[in-house]
Structure formats: C-alpha cells, structure tokens
Design an enzyme around this catalytic site. Structure first.
Site, PDB file in Angstrom:
ATOM      1  N   LYS A 154     -12.627 -27.248  -1.308  1.00  0.00           N
ATOM      2  CA  LYS A 154     -13.524 -27.876  -0.313  1.00  0.00           C
ATOM      3  C   LYS A 154     -14.673 -28.535  -1.086  1.00  0.00           C
ATOM      4  O   LYS A 154     -15.064 -28.056  -2.143  1.00  0.00           O
ATOM      5  CB  LYS A 154     -14.076 -26.810   0.645  1.00  0.00           C
ATOM      6  CG  LYS A 154     -13.015 -26.046   1.432  1.00  0.00           C
ATOM      7  CD  LYS A 154     -12.390 -26.870   2.544  1.00  0.00           C
ATOM      8  CE  LYS A 154     -11.321 -26.077   3.269  1.00  0.00           C
ATOM      9  NZ  LYS A 154     -10.701 -26.760   4.373  1.00  0.00           N
ATOM     10  N   LYS A 180      -4.989 -24.396  -3.454  1.00  0.00           N
ATOM     11  CA  LYS A 180      -4.173 -25.417  -2.812  1.00  0.00           C
ATOM     12  C   LYS A 180      -5.007 -26.672  -2.580  1.00  0.00           C
ATOM     13  O   LYS A 180      -6.223 -26.613  -2.357  1.00  0.00           O
ATOM     14  CB  LYS A 180      -3.565 -24.926  -1.503  1.00  0.00           C
ATOM     15  CG  LYS A 180      -4.542 -24.716  -0.363  1.00  0.00           C
ATOM     16  CD  LYS A 180      -3.881 -24.219   0.943  1.00  0.00           C
ATOM     17  CE  LYS A 180      -3.378 -25.341   1.781  1.00  0.00           C
ATOM     18  NZ  LYS A 180      -4.447 -26.150   2.433  1.00  0.00           N
ATOM     19  N   ASN A 181      -4.280 -27.846  -2.589  1.00  0.00           N
ATOM     20  CA  ASN A 181      -4.875 -29.056  -2.034  1.00  0.00           C
ATOM     21  C   ASN A 181      -5.123 -28.786  -0.543  1.00  0.00           C
ATOM     22  O   ASN A 181      -4.332 -28.082   0.095  1.00  0.00           O
ATOM     23  CB  ASN A 181      -3.901 -30.227  -2.110  1.00  0.00           C
ATOM     24  CG  ASN A 181      -3.823 -30.916  -3.452  1.00  0.00           C
ATOM     25  OD1 ASN A 181      -2.814 -31.522  -3.755  1.00  0.00           O
ATOM     26  ND2 ASN A 181      -4.860 -30.865  -4.262  1.00  0.00           N
ATOM     27  N   ASP A 182      -6.129 -29.400   0.001  1.00  0.00           N
ATOM     28  CA  ASP A 182      -6.262 -29.339   1.445  1.00  0.00           C
ATOM     29  C   ASP A 182      -5.253 -30.312   2.064  1.00  0.00           C
ATOM     30  O   ASP A 182      -4.726 -31.203   1.377  1.00  0.00           O
ATOM     31  CB  ASP A 182      -7.697 -29.648   1.898  1.00  0.00           C
ATOM     32  CG  ASP A 182      -8.082 -28.759   3.069  1.00  0.00           C
ATOM     33  OD1 ASP A 182      -9.274 -28.497   3.272  1.00  0.00           O
ATOM     34  OD2 ASP A 182      -7.160 -28.322   3.785  1.00  0.00           O
ATOM     35  N   GLU A 183      -5.017 -30.160   3.360  1.00  0.00           N
ATOM     36  CA  GLU A 183      -3.875 -30.880   3.942  1.00  0.00           C
ATOM     37  C   GLU A 183      -3.980 -32.399   3.891  1.00  0.00           C
ATOM     38  O   GLU A 183      -2.962 -33.087   3.882  1.00  0.00           O
ATOM     39  CB  GLU A 183      -3.589 -30.407   5.377  1.00  0.00           C
ATOM     40  CG  GLU A 183      -4.608 -30.750   6.436  1.00  0.00           C
ATOM     41  CD  GLU A 183      -5.773 -29.780   6.484  1.00  0.00           C
ATOM     42  OE1 GLU A 183      -5.824 -28.850   5.656  1.00  0.00           O
ATOM     43  OE2 GLU A 183      -6.629 -29.964   7.357  1.00  0.00           O
ATOM     44  N   HIS A 274       2.391 -26.500   5.244  1.00  0.00           N
ATOM     45  CA  HIS A 274       1.128 -26.545   5.988  1.00  0.00           C
ATOM     46  C   HIS A 274       1.438 -27.155   7.344  1.00  0.00           C
ATOM     47  O   HIS A 274       2.154 -28.144   7.425  1.00  0.00           O
ATOM     48  CB  HIS A 274       0.073 -27.365   5.232  1.00  0.00           C
ATOM     49  CG  HIS A 274      -1.293 -27.212   5.813  1.00  0.00           C
ATOM     50  ND1 HIS A 274      -1.646 -27.786   7.004  1.00  0.00           N
ATOM     51  CD2 HIS A 274      -2.363 -26.510   5.393  1.00  0.00           C
ATOM     52  CE1 HIS A 274      -2.902 -27.446   7.293  1.00  0.00           C
ATOM     53  NE2 HIS A 274      -3.357 -26.673   6.343  1.00  0.00           N
ATOM     54  N   HIS A 308       2.052 -21.328   6.991  1.00  0.00           N
ATOM     55  CA  HIS A 308       0.839 -20.816   7.637  1.00  0.00           C
ATOM     56  C   HIS A 308       1.243 -20.227   8.983  1.00  0.00           C
ATOM     57  O   HIS A 308       1.916 -20.895   9.790  1.00  0.00           O
ATOM     58  CB  HIS A 308      -0.174 -21.947   7.820  1.00  0.00           C
ATOM     59  CG  HIS A 308      -0.788 -22.400   6.524  1.00  0.00           C
ATOM     60  ND1 HIS A 308      -2.139 -22.383   6.292  1.00  0.00           N
ATOM     61  CD2 HIS A 308      -0.221 -22.880   5.400  1.00  0.00           C
ATOM     62  CE1 HIS A 308      -2.389 -22.825   5.065  1.00  0.00           C
ATOM     63  NE2 HIS A 308      -1.236 -23.144   4.503  1.00  0.00           N
ATOM     64  N   LYS A 316     -10.771 -18.818  12.196  1.00  0.00           N
ATOM     65  CA  LYS A 316     -11.466 -19.793  13.060  1.00  0.00           C
ATOM     66  C   LYS A 316     -10.535 -20.491  14.056  1.00  0.00           C
ATOM     67  O   LYS A 316     -10.982 -21.108  15.013  1.00  0.00           O
ATOM     68  CB  LYS A 316     -12.152 -20.859  12.199  1.00  0.00           C
ATOM     69  CG  LYS A 316     -11.194 -21.846  11.521  1.00  0.00           C
ATOM     70  CD  LYS A 316     -11.919 -22.801  10.571  1.00  0.00           C
ATOM     71  CE  LYS A 316     -10.963 -23.798   9.949  1.00  0.00           C
ATOM     72  NZ  LYS A 316     -11.597 -24.628   8.914  1.00  0.00           N
TER      73      LYS A 316
HETATM   74  C1  CAP Z   1      -8.607 -23.593   6.028  1.00  0.00           C
HETATM   75  C2  CAP Z   1      -7.908 -24.916   6.156  1.00  0.00           C
HETATM   76  C3  CAP Z   1      -6.502 -24.834   6.605  1.00  0.00           C
HETATM   77  C4  CAP Z   1      -6.319 -24.058   7.853  1.00  0.00           C
HETATM   78  C5  CAP Z   1      -5.139 -24.538   8.658  1.00  0.00           C
HETATM   79  C6  CAP Z   1      -8.668 -25.820   7.086  1.00  0.00           C
HETATM   80  O1  CAP Z   1      -9.862 -23.901   5.524  1.00  0.00           O
HETATM   81  O2  CAP Z   1      -7.900 -25.573   4.934  1.00  0.00           O
HETATM   82  O3  CAP Z   1      -6.057 -26.176   6.730  1.00  0.00           O
HETATM   83  O4  CAP Z   1      -6.018 -22.791   7.412  1.00  0.00           O
HETATM   84  O5  CAP Z   1      -4.963 -23.677   9.710  1.00  0.00           O
HETATM   85  O6  CAP Z   1      -8.733 -26.975   6.725  1.00  0.00           O
HETATM   86  O7  CAP Z   1      -9.101 -25.315   8.089  1.00  0.00           O
HETATM   87  P1  CAP Z   1     -11.007 -22.819   5.691  1.00  0.00           P
HETATM   88  P2  CAP Z   1      -3.671 -22.726   9.798  1.00  0.00           P
HETATM   89  O8  CAP Z   1     -10.580 -21.618   4.904  1.00  0.00           O
HETATM   90  O9  CAP Z   1     -12.247 -23.473   5.146  1.00  0.00           O
HETATM   91  O10 CAP Z   1     -11.093 -22.548   7.154  1.00  0.00           O
HETATM   92  O11 CAP Z   1      -3.664 -21.974   8.516  1.00  0.00           O
HETATM   93  O12 CAP Z   1      -3.941 -21.888  11.012  1.00  0.00           O
HETATM   94  O13 CAP Z   1      -2.499 -23.649   9.954  1.00  0.00           O
HETATM   95 MG    MG Z   2      -7.029 -27.363   5.465  1.00  0.00          MG
END
Ligand code: CAP
Ligand code: MG
Length: 442
Positions: A154, A180-183, A274, A308, A316
């Site tokens: 992040k 991990k890379n973020d999505e 993801h 996931h 959250k």
């Molecule tokens: C978590 C995350 C993931 C979520 C996706 C986000 O970040 O990177 O993409 O986990 O949800 O962008 O929210 P944080 P799920 O740790 O900062 O919340 O795993 O339910 O598919």
């Molecule tokens: Mg994410």
C-alpha cells in the site's frame, strides 16, 4: 410450466455420477408458482428456451436439466445437470455460462441465488484442480504449523518501482513471508512492470542475504489479453527464482479463461485468485448471484492454489461469517462436512483460503479460531503499513501476534515483552474510523 424439465422422482439417481447438482434459492415473479418458474430456469440453463421448439430431438431432450427437489417453505430448488452438456475439456467458464448465466436475467424470477454445487467424482477427473499448493509454498519458505503471513503493498497504487521494492524489503525484513501486488497493480507508467519486478527481486535478494529466510511475492499477471499475461508471467520467471513467486489473477474481472490458462501453462507456480468484483454476486443481501462457497468451489475446480474467501466478519469487507468459514473448509478438506451437498473431492488437491481485507495483527487469532485451522495465507495491507512504527514494525507485530496465538498466549500477555505488538494493540485498539485529516487533499 415446462414439464420436460421436472422429475421429482429422480431421487438417489441424482447421485449416479451423470449429473452436476445445484441448489438455488429462488423466488418466482409475482403470480408464478415456484415450480413453474424453476422449470423455466432449468430449461434456460440447459437445452431449452421459453417455448418448446419443433427442432428438439429425443437425444437433445435426454440432456435436459431436471428439477428433482423443491422446498416451498425455504424457496429452494435442486436441479440436476447432465454433465455431458458441458465442454468436455474441463472448462469452468462453460459450466458457469449455463448455471450462472442467462438465468440471472429471466423475468420469471424475482430472486435466484446459486447456494451450492456438487461435482460427481466421474466429472472431477475432467477438471484440473490445484497443482502447486500451499504445502509447496510452505516447503519453499520452510514455514509450517502456522499461517503464511503476508501483506499487500500500500498505497494500492502510486509507488515507484524503488519505493515498491522498499515496502517489500521492510515487510520481509520484519519477518513477513509473503507480499502481494494489490489487485490493480499492472504496467502503469509510474511503475513499469519490468522495473517493479526488478526491484522486488533486489529487495528479496537483500533480505534473504541478511536473514537467510526465503520469501515469496505474488505478482498480478492480469492483463488486457493472454499474450500480455504470458509475457508478464515469462518476465517474472526470467527474473525470479522458482518458488519465490506466485501468479495473482483478478479472477472476476480477468475471467475464468485467464485462470485456467495460467493453471495449465504454469502448474509449477502458486496460482492466486483475487476476487475483486465478487461482491456483486456474493453479498448475502444480493438476491441474484452465487455465494462465497460456490465461488470458492469453482476456484478449486479450476485449480487455483489460493483464493480470497473473506475474513468471517472480522475484517472490513461485508459478507456472511458462516459462508466465509464454510468456504474455507470446502476448499481445504477432501470430504468437508455437509454444506447443502457432501462434496467428496477425491484426489483433487486443496486450495488455500486467503484471508484479507481490513485485518491487522490484533485480528489474526480471531480469524484463525473462526476457521479452526492454521492452513491459510493472510495478507494485511492497511493493518501493517499503518503501524506507528512503520511497515517493518507492522510485520514484527504480525509475527508476534501469530507467535502468541500458536503458543496459546493472549496478545496482551505476549505484548508485555514484545513492543511492536504492544504498539499495535494500542494503535488498532483505538482506531475506529480513518482519521479525517489523512484525507484532507486541499
Ligand atoms: C486488502 C485488499 C484486498 C482485499 C480484497 C484491499 O487490503 O488489498 O484487495 O482483501 O477483499 O484492497 O482491500 P487491506 P477480499 O488489508 O488494506 O484491507 O480478500 O475479501 O476479496
Ligand atoms: Mg486489494
């Protein structure tokens, strides 16, 4: 009513190995009987249309989906699909086009949600299932008897390659296993893909040199087309050590073909599903779609190594606590205890739950206890990089929270001689809403 799609006497024959079974929550349009509406659904999701056609043949009719059970009280309908109607090369996209396709748009229904599916053993043999699993990743990392502890870099996007590499280094130096890379991370001009990979490798080499511990990075290979996806995958394979990388795919937006292509091209790599976008289908309050257990089961059928599955109400994201826990068991176990169906996965390898979304070190135990297993990956983004001491100490707090959990000690107790965890308890214990001034962009 399309009577050719109803056989309430099918009984145990539904389990004779010829059918994929599905159970739907179904509310018919006003004025329609549930069986009538369901027969339209069975027709539309197998051989038929809204009218009996003169071109039908006895053989085509033999492929009709069959409603074999109805629960009028709970608005549940069970449908048996002859799995011969599916593409015979193990194609999950094709199955979902039938049972999670047009039916969501039919005017005969007010609500329809796919709650569970059952695959006969004879059908399972046609599908890939996982190849490289969390057990292989554990072996590479030499991490056993605890979850694999990860983070998401992040801010979600916006770092330069060297800044990205620094975040990886600090998390790994703090003891974390997995980044991990973020999505949405892809090939943005401010963070060119090849440069991002290079800086990850540099950070990984540095921390392995310093600590002697191996690390893993999950790279998002989602792309506009399969050639570009393969180029990204090949670039990673050229620059990273075998075992040190996973391939992440945004399975909902990039799609099932991307997942299956990556699974078939790279059986020696951890395939990370993801599921950004899944909420449009899975949120419990959505009357139309499929739920988290169904999505997770199809992830295992495709052969992803991890998907996931939500945080069981601890993080959250919205979702059903029960569904998130059920999903974790359905993909981890060979004969998970009954959901609607008792699925026997036979020899098909497990898929690891990935718990992510609003987690922080103080929440690890609650999730682990909720699913009753240590066999998962957790990724904490905000919950690590917002630690008062920064990323490295955020990672240390996560490791310490895990040590406490595995030792059966409360984090409060363990924090007495683990300062980073004490800071996390203090900080996350107070945090309710993000500080408004943090978003003051004036
Ligand atoms: C978590 C995350 C993931 C979520 C996706 C986000 O970040 O990177 O993409 O986990 O949800 O962008 O929210 P944080 P799920 O740790 O900062 O919340 O795993 O339910 O598919
Ligand atoms: Mg994410």
């Amino acid at each position: 009513m399309q009577k050719d799609y109803i056989n309430l006497d099918l009984g145990e024959k539904a389990y004779n190995g010829n059918y994929l079974l599905a159970v739907f929550h179904l509310i018919p349009a006003d004025g329609m009987d549930i069986l009538d509406a369901a027969s339209e659904v069975a027709a539309e999701s197998s051989t038929g249309s809204n009218l009996r056609v003169g071109t039908a043949t006895p053989f085509a009719d033999s492929l009709n989906a069959l409603i074999y059970q109805v629960d009028r009280e709970k608005n549940l309908v069970w449908i048996a699909y002859p799995w011969r109607i599916f593409d015979r090369v193990g194609n999950v996209q094709n199955i979902l086009t039938y049972i999670a396709g047009n039916i969501f748009g039919m005017s005969e229904i007010k609500a329809i949600k796919l709650l569970d599916v059952w695959f006969p053993r004879e059908m399972l043999d046609q599908y890939d299932g996982p190849s490289y699993t969390i057990d292989d990743m554990r072996k590479y990392l030499n991490v056993y008897d605890r979850p694999i502890l990860g983070t998401i870099v992040k801010p979600k996007i916006g770092l330069t390659p060297s800044e990205y590499g620094d975040v990886c280094y600090n998390f790994w130096a703090g003891g974390g296993d997995f980044v991990k890379n973020d999505e949405p991370q892809a090939d943005q001009d401010f963070c060119p893909y090849d440069k991002m990979v290079e800086h990850v490798r540099k950070a990984m080499d540095r921390v392995e040199e310093e600590t002697g511990k191996k690390k893993v990075h999950s790279f998002n290979i989602s792309a506009p087309d399969f050639d570009t996806m393969k180029q990204r995958a090949e670039l990673i394979r050229a620059k990273m050590k075998p075992g040190s990388y996973a391939f992440l795919i945004d399975g909902i937006t990039a799609g099932w073909m991307a997942l299956q292509t990556a699974r078939r091209l790279y059986p020696d790599v951890f395939l990370h599903f993801h599921r950004a976008g899944h909420g449009a289908m899975t949120r419990p309050e959505n009357p139309i779609g499929y739920n988290v257990p169904v999505l997770s089961k199809f992830g295992r059928l495709v052969g992803v190594s991890g998907i996931h599955t939500g945080t069981a109400g601890i993080g959250k994201m919205a979702g059903s606590v029960e569904e998130d826990i059920t999903a974790a068991h359905l993909i981890l176990e060979q004969k998970p205890k009954g959901h609607f169906f008792e699925q026997d996965w036979g020899e098909m390898k497990k898929t690891a739950p990935i718990a992510s979304g609003g987690l922080n070190p103080t929440k690890l135990k609650a999730y682990g206890d909720a699913i009753g297993s240590v066999d998962f990956i957790t990724t904490m983004g905000g919950g690590v990089h917002s630690h008062p001491g920064g990323t490295r100490k955020g990672a240390m707090a996560l490791i310490q929270a895990c040590e406490a959990w595995i030792k059966g000690v409360t984090i409060e107790e363990y924090a007495k001689d683990h300062e980073e965890l004490a800071q996390a308890i203090m900080f996350y214990g107070q945090k309710k809403e993000p500080d408004s001034d943090q978003h003051d962009l004036t």
